[in-house]
Design an enzyme around this catalytic site. Structure first.
Site, mmCIF file in Angstrom:
data_model
loop_
_atom_site.group_PDB
_atom_site.id
_atom_site.type_symbol
_atom_site.label_atom_id
_atom_site.label_comp_id
_atom_site.label_asym_id
_atom_site.label_seq_id
_atom_site.Cartn_x
_atom_site.Cartn_y
_atom_site.Cartn_z
ATOM 1 N N GLU A 1 0.853 -1.192 0.000
ATOM 2 C CA GLU A 1 0.000 0.000 0.000
ATOM 3 C C GLU A 1 0.884 1.236 0.000
ATOM 4 O O GLU A 1 1.751 1.402 0.844
ATOM 5 C CB GLU A 1 -0.839 -0.034 1.278
ATOM 6 N N ASP B 1 -0.551 -1.358 6.087
ATOM 7 C CA ASP B 1 -0.346 -0.887 7.455
ATOM 8 C C ASP B 1 -1.349 -1.515 8.412
ATOM 9 O O ASP B 1 -2.383 -2.037 7.983
ATOM 10 C CB ASP B 1 -0.499 0.654 7.504
ATOM 11 N N ASP C 1 -3.260 0.045 10.185
ATOM 12 C CA ASP C 1 -4.294 1.041 10.553
ATOM 13 C C ASP C 1 -5.557 0.823 9.712
ATOM 14 O O ASP C 1 -5.682 -0.175 9.013
ATOM 15 C CB ASP C 1 -3.739 2.444 10.329
ATOM 16 N N ASP D 1 -6.743 2.374 7.032
ATOM 17 C CA ASP D 1 -6.516 2.295 5.572
ATOM 18 C C ASP D 1 -5.987 0.914 5.210
ATOM 19 O O ASP D 1 -6.445 0.292 4.246
ATOM 20 C CB ASP D 1 -5.489 3.360 5.143
#
Ligand code: 28F
Length: 638
Positions: free
Chosen positions: A428, A501, A503, A505
């Site tokens: 990503e 990640d 997180d 996203d």
């Protein structure tokens, strides 16, 4: 000889051999000694209750996870027979719990038609793999109890009181010297018992977790059976036929239950079960269903002039677009095939399902012309979109054939061309992509950076997927096409590794890619080629010692205990971009030190369900999902 003969009769020797073999080779009986195998212990016991329900006697099942991960399962069936066997001097109940493959599941037709579970290995395996196991039976006006340790009888069946009820209750503690973990996951059991309740119409199943102060509890009972199941699966989708198409028939001693409900989405969701086992790889029941579906809809379309003489037939995938269906068959001697033994092989079942579905579907369509019209309209549109996708694909291929490099510009390929030794990291964002390209071993590691938010796969159709510049690089890099054309033998990498990640996203990208692979490259998941990279969450640095990377909060705390918190700097990694190339290599890409999670079909199905909520049309469920999960999300930025 005298002493030996006196103590162990032939049966007892067979019992000891059996239990010893189960404890030496547990994987042969319950698949594995991982968390998955641990949960199978519970399924085995509950399957005995469900068999008693299928026999028409048990109405309620209560499962409790007690403190200390002790499992308690209770049913209100007839109670395992307590009569003492003339020859062996052992009660039927003790035989069921000590003899391998004893009990109503095998051999004689003791009214038990079919057994579920991991091919119904029976309660004796659970007993053998438990530190202790206690069985309480209410039957014939009495209250009986027996108990075991590691499968050996420590308390033979004895009457301990009277009772005017009937039923069986089993409590056991799995053997920690055999299982990697004794920790049950409440959600896993809750999902499985919800599924069991859907599959066994009218059966009440409750699951309760009493390990924490705040206990968790769920109760399931569905008079609608599979109808309730498809309505549950579609709860966040717009449906075309409100009332599911329902089939419940038995042919040649094979009971078949099917529910079908079409939605306006483009995904195909068909779940298949044999003896309540989720046959994730499909099999002959699914083949028969698909053939009948295609024939019935094409016949109807032609006979009602929806398809003109000159029109070609609707393809199976057009007819199955937007379908949600659950197929449940009960087979006496099931043959399981496939890589994970989750594919039905019995050939006779295909014909049985095909004829039942064809007859029921033809009748349904004739009797519900408006629904038939709505579904067929969608099928015709799907067929046109497929045609357009084919043309778009031809265009893309012709275009790319003209260009020199058919591979996406962003792909940093590896030098080896031997697919099974190569792996592609789908990363990503460009910054992480950059350090991955520098950190990697370019002999066998390729890097494909992706741009931010990707296409909303839920709404798009194949024609948009192909053309879309976000997913096209993934399709071309994997190199095996998509959908019906997907050919697993053409994949360019043995591992497709999603590196995002930790997180929101990252979770979004993971869910999107898993949904995309699940819908358009399913064999890639079935074949075990898809993985999730596991970047570290923390770096602990302290003077005088090497940096320590931690992959979970628990590991961080453990390591802090080990090295002492004094003078330790704790860095929390927010994103891959914060690591320099060699750190990324050491912690996340080096096959010697990295942690990869292999994606299973269950993960993909779960991602698909989450995805439908997150990206579907209905706003309310999305809000509900985010609110329910917000507490897990550190920096929600939606
Ligand atoms: C909590 C776990 O295991 N329930 C069970 C029964 C009932 C019968 C049975 C089971 C027949 C003789 C082999 C009773 N009456 N719950 C359970 N309930 N097994 S397991 O029979 C076992 C077979 O031995 C039962 C009449 N027929 C069968």
């Amino acid at each position: 000889m005298e002493k030996y003969e006196h103590k162990y009769g032939a049966e007892q020797i067979q019992v000891l051999d059996g239990l010893e073999h189960v404890r030496k080779r547990p994987g042969m009986y319950i698949g594995s000694v991982s968390a998955r195998g641990l949960h199978h212990l519970v399924y085995e016991i509950v399957d005995n209750c469900v068999d008693e329900a299928l026999a028409g006697y048990c109405k309620n099942i209560h499962v409790i996870i007690e403190p200390g991960n002790i499992i308690s399962v209770e049913d209100d069936g007839r109670g395992i027979p307590v009569d003492i066997h003339a020859k062996t001097k052992i009660s039927a109940a003790e035989t069921v719990y000590t003899q391998l493959n004893a009990g109503g599941k095998f051999g004689g037709d003791s009214g038990y038609k079919v057994s579920g579970g991991l091919h119904g290995v029976g309660a004796s395996v659970v007993n053998a793999l438990s530190n202790w196991c206690e069985v309480t039976i209410q039957r014939d006006g009495g209250l009986y109890q027996m108990s075991f340790e590691k499968g050996k009888t420590v308390k033979p069946l004895t009457k301990i009181g009277d009772s005017d009820k009937t039923g069986t209750k089993v409590r056991f503690l799995a053997d920690d010297t055999i299982f990697e973990t004794l920790e049950y996951e409440y959600e896993i059991l809750e999902n499985r018992f919800r599924e069991m309740a859907f599959l066994t119409k009218g059966l009440f199943i409750s699951i309760e977790d009493k390990r924490e102060e705040t206990p968790k509890k769920a109760e399931f009972c569905f008079e609608g059976g599979l109808n309730s199941f498809v309505e549950y699966l579609n709860k966040n989708k717009e449906v075309i036929n409100k009332t599911p198409i329902y089939i419940e028939k038995e042919q040649n001693d094979v009971p078949v239950e099917i529910a079908i409900q079409y939605t306006t989405s483009y995904s195909e969701n068909i779940y298949t079960f044999v003896n309540n086992i989720n046959t994730i790889e499909g099999g002959t029941h699914l083949e028969g269903f698909k053939r009948a579906l295609t024939k019935a809809f094409n016949d109807y379309a032609r006979s009602h002039n929806i398809l003109k003489e000159k029109d070609s037939n609707l393809q199976g995938e057009d007819i199955r677009e937007g379908i949600t269906a659950v197929i449940s068959v009960k087979v006496r001697e099931p043959q399981f095939e496939g890589q994970t033994k989750m594919k039905l092989g019995n050939s006779e079942v295909a014909g049985i399902v095909q004829s039942l579905v064809n007859e029921a579907l033809t009748t349904f369509l004739e009797e519900n012309p408006s629904v038939a019209k709505a579904i067929l309209e969608k099928c015709v549109n799907a067929s046109r979109a497929r045609e357009a996708a084919r043309k778009a694909r031809e265009l893309v291929r012709r275009k790319s054939a003209l260009e020199t490099s058919t591979l996406p510009g962003k792909l940093a390929d590896c030098s080896s061309k031997v697919a099974e030794e190569c792996e592609v990291y789908i990363v990503e964002g460009d910054s992480a992509g950059g350090s991955a390209k520098q950190g990697r071993d370019r002999k066998f590691q390729a890097i494909l950076p992706l741009w931010g938010k990707m296409l909303n796969v839920e709404k798009a159709r194949a024609d948009k997927i192909y053309g879309n510049d976000k997913l096209n690089p993934v399709i071309v890099a994997v190199g095996a096409g998509i959908g019906a054309e997907f050919d697993i033998t053409k994949i360019r990498y043995g591992k497709v590794i999603i590196m995002a990640d930790a997180d929101v996203d990252g979770a979004h990208i993971r869910t999107l890619l898993l949904t995309f692979f699940f819908r358009y490259m399913r064999p890639l998941i079935e074949n075990g080629n898809v993985y999730l990279a596991q970047p570290p969450l923390y770096k602990l640095s302290k003077k005088g010692i090497k940096d320590i990377y931690c992959y979970s909060d628990e590991e961080r705390d453990e390591k802090l205990e080990e090295i002492g918190r004094e003078g330790v700097n704790i860095q929390r990694y927010k994103g891959l971009g914060e690591m320099d190339p060699e750190q990324l290599w050491d912690t996340t890409m080096n096959p010697e030190t990295r942690i990869l999670i292999k994606v299973t079909m269950e993960d993909a199905i779960k991602a698909d369900a989450i995805f439908t909520v997150l990206m579907g049309d209905e706003i309310a469920p999305r809000r509900e999902f985010i609110e329910n999960n917000a507490k897990y999300v550190k920096n929600l930025d939606i």
